[in-house]
Design an enzyme around this catalytic site. Sequence first.
Site, PDB file in Angstrom:
ATOM      1  N   SER A 188       0.837  -1.190   0.000  1.00  0.00           N
ATOM      2  CA  SER A 188       0.000   0.000   0.000  1.00  0.00           C
ATOM      3  C   SER A 188       0.883   1.255   0.000  1.00  0.00           C
ATOM      4  O   SER A 188       1.577   1.507  -0.972  1.00  0.00           O
ATOM      5  CB  SER A 188      -0.974  -0.041   1.188  1.00  0.00           C
ATOM      6  OG  SER A 188      -1.956   0.947   1.074  1.00  0.00           O
ATOM      7  N   HIS A 242      -4.466  -1.557  -4.161  1.00  0.00           N
ATOM      8  CA  HIS A 242      -5.864  -1.851  -3.790  1.00  0.00           C
ATOM      9  C   HIS A 242      -6.814  -1.662  -4.970  1.00  0.00           C
ATOM     10  O   HIS A 242      -7.936  -1.184  -4.815  1.00  0.00           O
ATOM     11  CB  HIS A 242      -6.320  -0.961  -2.628  1.00  0.00           C
ATOM     12  CG  HIS A 242      -5.434  -0.991  -1.432  1.00  0.00           C
ATOM     13  ND1 HIS A 242      -5.104  -2.153  -0.769  1.00  0.00           N
ATOM     14  CD2 HIS A 242      -4.782   0.018  -0.776  1.00  0.00           C
ATOM     15  CE1 HIS A 242      -4.309  -1.865   0.251  1.00  0.00           C
ATOM     16  NE2 HIS A 242      -4.089  -0.565   0.252  1.00  0.00           N
TER      17      HIS A 242
END
Length: 235
Positions: free
Chosen positions: A124, A159
């Site tokens: 991330s 994501h």
Amino acid sequence: MRQIIALGGGGFSMESDNPLLDLYILKQVMKSKPKICFIPTASGDSDHYISRYYNFFNEQNCKPSHLSLFKPPTRELDSFILEKDIVYVGGGNTKNLLTLWKEWGVDDILKKAWNQGIILAGVSAGSICWFEEGVTDSFGDGLEPIKCLGFLKGSNCPHYDGEIERRPAYHKLVESKKIQSGIATDDGVAIHYKEQEISKIVSSRPNAKAFRVSFERKFKETELQTEFLGSGKFS
């Protein structure tokens, strides 16, 4: 050889019952007990996050440690980092991560580590940070571009399938040229760069993918070949 392994999502922090991506990272070091250092700056050094890291890596054939910038283990951060084999950066607020790293000089140390052949990895925010630009929610509502370290060319969006707004936001930003073309990764996907080129794309989930997203004369999204690690032996 300079290496970066960028996870769109997954690993010990998101897949406690699926170790495939983290085991892949460990296997890239040709040592029996590689030294791995977790940097949880983006989460504000979350105690829970750090505990989950140790819960997993203490059970593996490695020597885990972590670097806190809120409770530094030493004044000599360069020697602390540069004696590791792997640096693994956690998720959270990318803006805060980059700001604190610059203040402490960690950005320069990590560039030195990369150039010395220490494997850089992250999920991330810990993926976005290595690219020239990334798509972040660091500023509050909505997703925006952010300038990053620039070790890798282009932009990055993690994501991609895990957060419903990610894909359309990245498309819009690339198409409007508010962010440069780049790579998008689903949760459970890791892109392994050697030097500044993609060497392999691996996944811990059978249907997780990575995509090249670009805009030249027209917008284009291209699915990239991804190897599912659960299908057999991996290297």
